[in-house]
Design an enzyme around this catalytic site. Sequence first.
Site, PDB file in Angstrom:
ATOM      1  N   LYS A  11      -1.036 -15.587  -0.179  1.00 18.20           N
ATOM      2  CA  LYS A  11      -2.254 -16.396  -0.002  1.00 18.20           C
ATOM      3  C   LYS A  11      -3.260 -16.037  -1.076  1.00 18.20           C
ATOM      4  CE  LYS A  11      -5.172 -13.031   1.659  1.00 18.20           C
ATOM      5  NZ  LYS A  11      -6.345 -12.534   0.980  1.00 18.20           N
ATOM      6  N   ASP A 137      -5.387 -10.561   8.488  1.00 18.55           N
ATOM      7  CA  ASP A 137      -4.947 -11.760   7.754  1.00 18.55           C
ATOM      8  C   ASP A 137      -3.669 -12.372   8.335  1.00 18.55           C
ATOM      9  OD1 ASP A 137      -7.007 -11.869   5.955  1.00 18.55           O
ATOM     10  OD2 ASP A 137      -5.945 -10.797   4.360  1.00 18.55           O
TER      11      ASP A 137
HETATM   12  O1  C5P Z   1      -7.078  -5.684   9.905  1.00 25.28           O
HETATM   13  P1  C5P Z   1      -6.638  -4.939   8.688  1.00 25.28           P
HETATM   14  O2  C5P Z   1      -5.834  -3.707   9.028  1.00 25.28           O
HETATM   15  O3  C5P Z   1      -5.950  -5.798   7.681  1.00 25.28           O
HETATM   16  O4  C5P Z   1      -7.970  -4.429   7.980  1.00 25.28           O
HETATM   17  C1  C5P Z   1      -7.951  -3.423   6.984  1.00 25.28           C
HETATM   18  C2  C5P Z   1      -9.358  -2.855   6.841  1.00 25.28           C
HETATM   19  O5  C5P Z   1     -10.229  -3.858   6.304  1.00 25.28           O
HETATM   20  C3  C5P Z   1     -10.019  -2.454   8.139  1.00 25.28           C
HETATM   21  O6  C5P Z   1      -9.732  -1.128   8.468  1.00 25.28           O
HETATM   22  C4  C5P Z   1     -11.491  -2.639   7.832  1.00 25.28           C
HETATM   23  O7  C5P Z   1     -11.975  -1.533   7.089  1.00 25.28           O
HETATM   24  C5  C5P Z   1     -11.514  -3.814   6.909  1.00 25.28           C
HETATM   25  N1  C5P Z   1     -11.787  -5.133   7.550  1.00 25.28           N
HETATM   26  C6  C5P Z   1     -13.048  -5.387   8.061  1.00 25.28           C
HETATM   27  N2  C5P Z   1     -13.307  -6.622   8.617  1.00 25.28           N
HETATM   28  C7  C5P Z   1     -12.342  -7.577   8.654  1.00 25.28           C
HETATM   29  C8  C5P Z   1     -11.052  -7.319   8.130  1.00 25.28           C
HETATM   30  C9  C5P Z   1     -10.809  -6.083   7.575  1.00 25.28           C
HETATM   31  O8  C5P Z   1     -13.939  -4.541   8.030  1.00 25.28           O
HETATM   32  N3  C5P Z   1     -12.635  -8.773   9.173  1.00 25.28           N
END
Ligand code: C5P
Length: 285
Positions: A11, A137
């Site tokens: 993406k 995502d």
């Molecule tokens: O959800 P995911 O593990 O992909 O997110 C990785 C990191 O990105 C999280 O630990 C956080 O620090 C940050 N994040 C965030 N807000 C979001 C998505 C991700 O703060 N909406």
Amino acid sequence: MPTLTVPAHAKLNLTLDVLGKRPDGYHDLRMVMQSIALADELTVTVGPGRGIAVRTDLAFLPCDRRNLAAAAAVRFLEHTGQSLAVEIDLRKKIPVCAGMGGGSSDAAAVLRALNELTAAGLSLMELAGLGASVGSDVPYCVLGGTALAEGRGEKLTPLPPLPACALVVCKPPFPISTPELFRAISGKKLRRRPDTAGLLEALSSRDLTGAARRMYNVFEDVLPPRQGRTVAELKARLIAGGALGACMSGTGPTVFGLFDDPGTAEGAAADLRVDFEDVFVTGAV
Ligand code: C5P
């Protein structure tokens, strides 16, 4: 043994806006997402027994639950209450740690493949809901296409498709830490925000130039200085090479340019290949 081979599309973020920090530590986002033809390939096999086995052609990738494809399989089996052995063979084409959703897309592909292989009958929205617990995502990657993602990334609105175009995608050879960039942007006064409403309007009226001009990612403004210079240089080279617009994807470092002419896109890609290894010419899907 039932087996299925599926693509996991990368993406790009046409826009990425951070609206604020949430009580759960995540951030509220507003982003227009686009899936592209560049894809990993996953072969998923289910059989009697237990356990998730992941094999990949990239030696440095983890094969345990730190791999989002394995985490997605665990989550799917828990949710559907099934006891099965799952084998996942992962052929990586999407650059890793690039802001292109490679791991999330692999997870989404596993959810879709297991749903089909086990005839579990979950809807796309149910699979997207399951994906949210694997990564922010993943819900978008289950849906794919052109979509607005809000909240943590799980509130999805399908959008009119991006008009026909060529995309030149370049991943510079350095990693960027997603949590660090979120920390850097938290509480910072942003100098520039993407015109998300304008981009939605341009998509509705099938105005490729209007869409390209409105692409922007707020993380471009909080990159460490050296990385920031490379991203700015790449954007400038893409625009000089004839792109209608250029932008960083996700938390980077991948930069892409949007072109209305495939020949011009090939020329811009050839220019970047002189200095960068990971350069792709691809299209929206
Ligand atoms: O959800 P995911 O593990 O992909 O997110 C990785 C990191 O990105 C999280 O630990 C956080 O620090 C940050 N994040 C965030 N807000 C979001 C998505 C991700 O703060 N909406």
